[in-house]
Write an enzyme that holds these catalytic residues in place. Structure first.
Site, PDB file in Angstrom:
ATOM      1  N   GLY A 183       0.699  -1.187  -0.126  1.00 45.16           N
ATOM      2  CA  GLY A 183       0.110  -0.114  -0.072  1.00 45.16           C
ATOM      3  C   GLY A 183       0.886   1.400   0.050  1.00 45.16           C
ATOM      4  CB  VAL A 184       0.001   4.967   0.570  1.00 43.21           C
ATOM      5  CG1 VAL A 184       0.629   6.202   0.468  1.00 43.21           C
ATOM      6  CG2 VAL A 184      -1.398   4.797  -0.496  1.00 43.21           C
ATOM      7  CB  ILE A 185       2.667   3.312   4.780  1.00 40.51           C
ATOM      8  CG1 ILE A 185       1.562   4.452   5.203  1.00 40.51           C
ATOM      9  CG2 ILE A 185       3.721   3.362   5.599  1.00 40.51           C
ATOM     10  CD1 ILE A 185       0.962   4.281   6.531  1.00 40.51           C
ATOM     11  CB  SER A 270       3.664  -1.248   5.454  1.00 40.00           C
ATOM     12  OG  SER A 270       2.991  -0.224   5.042  1.00 40.00           O
ATOM     13  CB  VAL A 271      -0.498  -4.882   6.996  1.00 38.09           C
ATOM     14  CG1 VAL A 271       0.476  -6.012   6.712  1.00 38.09           C
ATOM     15  CG2 VAL A 271      -0.700  -4.980   8.724  1.00 38.09           C
ATOM     16  N   GLY A 272      -1.396  -1.549   7.045  1.00 39.50           N
ATOM     17  CA  GLY A 272      -2.662  -0.591   7.294  1.00 39.50           C
ATOM     18  C   GLY A 272      -2.703  -0.071   8.635  1.00 39.50           C
ATOM     19  CB  ALA A 321      -3.390  14.368   6.757  1.00 35.79           C
ATOM     20  CG  HIS A 445       3.391  24.437 -24.617  1.00 37.58           C
ATOM     21  ND1 HIS A 445       3.343  22.984 -24.490  1.00 37.58           N
ATOM     22  CD2 HIS A 445       4.351  24.738 -25.547  1.00 37.58           C
ATOM     23  CE1 HIS A 445       4.388  22.781 -25.132  1.00 37.58           C
ATOM     24  NE2 HIS A 445       4.814  23.686 -25.720  1.00 37.58           N
TER      25      HIS A 445
END
Length: 467
Positions: A183-185, A270-272, A321, A445
């Site tokens: 995931g993100v973290i 890092s499972v949430g 956040a 541009h």
């Protein structure tokens, strides 16, 4: 005993923003924080320090791998002062926390340091250094946030088997970091240490990384991070994590049912994250929580006790956040008699790897599941002059629009600075813009934002100009 119009328990982005907005609206406000520094997880051990390390490691990677392409020659023995990198991260955190202190003083908000817990529905005990004081509040907002989750069989020792908190303050660069969770973290911190020279293996239970985002984003980010040297093992179920001295072994089962082992010197779990209500004594106020530990709230973020509200990670929804900030503002304005709203479908999600990943609205998988007739417009970053100029050619912008009305239903991006670029999509969707509306807007541009216009053109009769 001090009495307040409103007291907020927790000083993260949701809590301190709620306090500021309450004070702006004329309420006598108190905020209670367990730790000695304000700002919660985000400012102290989350969003801010991780971005500081991401930026520092990105500079190093550019110096080693990309400066020569720009005609900048540097010594071949360029070195990392990891201690200084960590010190800079701590300095950024310190400056940001001092900014919150300033805002509390500016808005005349009383700050209490200690563990806040309910005595009853209108009284809060604040315990600190063996002493307890009690304050009274007509309204109370729970903003206690979340803590890293783990798996039942994993023992987090905070030395070799670590969470994101410890990963932000290591004393050395790992030789091989095993990341459990794609995931993100996990991806952000995995990329930090890969850039600095660590071998990084990401072990993910699902069949793809960032599984809550659009599958095209998952595929693109994995492709790019593989090129950067990160190893991925999706559809792997972890069954054990064992440490012996400085060695950590992770055991998992792959999709064929075969056992696989990974050995490294650090394992990042890092499972949430889980809602954090430890020590809050919700039962003393009669506040109910659900089976997942989340505080139950209605559409006005009001708990079953009428004068108590809850916001942010401690309630349902994405643990972000900026979502907490919006909820803090919403509750403050409700308490003031206003009628604010939050469109949760338009809360963007971002992964701050490089390239960055950003999304808002429905994914293609969600639209298929809901039976919505939609069309797709997509434009690759490599076709942009601005991307070629900076050397950031990975990624794309993808726009999903209603096939009949042309209303934009979702925007999904991978590329340089898309964390900032997603705000254009949020703005457009807030005003229910069509793909044609975006296509008709003039975009400067050369910019990365031109990819949004081109994707909108592609969604509108397949008429992208530069691809």
């Amino acid at each position: 005993m001090s009495t307040y119009d409103v007291a907020i328990i927790g000083s993260g982005p949701g809590g301190y923003v709620a306090a500021i907005r309450c004070a702006q609206l004329g309420m006598k406000t108190a905020i209670i924080e367990k730790y000695n520094s304000l700002g919660g997880t985000c400012l102290n051990v989350g969003c801010i320090p991780s971005k500081a390390l991401l930026d520092s490691s990105h500079h190093y990677e550019d110096a080693v791998k990309h400066f020569e392409d720009h005609g900048i020659e540097i010594p071949s023995d360029i070195k990392i002062n990891f201690k200084k990198m960590i010190e800079r991260k701590a300095s950024v955190v310190d400056q940001t926390v001092k900014g919150i202190d300033f805002l509390m003083n500016k808005n005349k908000i009383d700050v209490f340091t200690g563990l806040g817990s309910f005595k009853d529905a209108t009284h809060i005990d604040i315990a600190s250094e063996g002493k307890t004081q009690t304050i009274e509040a007509k309204k109370i907002i729970i903003a206690t946030g979340s803590k890293p989750s783990t798996l039942p069989f994993i023992k987090i020792d905070k030395e070799r088997v670590i969470t994101s908190t410890e990963a932000l303050s290591l004393s050395e660069i790992p030789k091989h970091m095993i990341v459990i969770g794609g995931g993100v973290i996990g991806l952000e911190l995995g990329q930090v240490y890969r850039r600095l020279g660590a071998e990084v293996s990401v072990v993910e239970y699902m069949d793809r990384i960032i599984p809550t985002m659009d599958s095209a984003q998952s595929k693109e980010l994995m492709k790019v991070m593989k090129k950067q040297g990160v190893k991925f093992y999706v559809s792997h179920k972890v069954s054990a994590v064992d440490r012996k001295g400085k060695e950590v072994t992770v055991t998992a089962t792959d999709k064929k049912g075969e056992e696989v082992t990974f050995t490294g010197d650090y394992c990042l779990v890092s499972v949430g994250r889980r809602p954090y209500t430890d020590g809050l004594k919700l039962e003393s106020a009669g506040v109910k929580a659900n089976e997942r530990g989340q505080v139950d709230v209605n559409d006005h973020l009001q708990t079953n006790v009428s004068n108590i509200y809850a916001i942010g990670d401690v309630i349902r929804g994405a643990m972000l956040a900026h979502k907490a900030e919006e909820e803090g503002t919403l509750v403050a304005e409700i308490l003031a008699g206003q009628k604010p709203h939050i469109n949760y479908n338009l809360i963007p999600g971002v992964v701050y790897t490089w390239p960055e990943v950003a999304s808002v609205g429905k994914t293609e998988e969600q639209l298929k599941e809901e039976g919505v007739d939609y069309k797709v417009g997509q434009f690759p970053m490599r076709a942009l002059g601005r991307s070629r100029a900076s050397g950031d050619t990975d990624g794309f912008v993808k726009i999903l629009a209603d096939a009949k009305t042309d209303e934009v239903l979702g925007v999904h991006m991978v590329g340089a600075r898309v964390a900032d670029l997603i705000a254009e999509a949020v703005t457009a969707m807030e005003f229910r813009a069509s793909a044609e509306d975006i296509a008709r807007m003039s975009h400067a541009h050369p910019t990365y934002a031109e990819a949004v216009k081109e994707a909108a053109l592609d969604a509108t009769d397949k008429r992208a100009l530069h691809f």
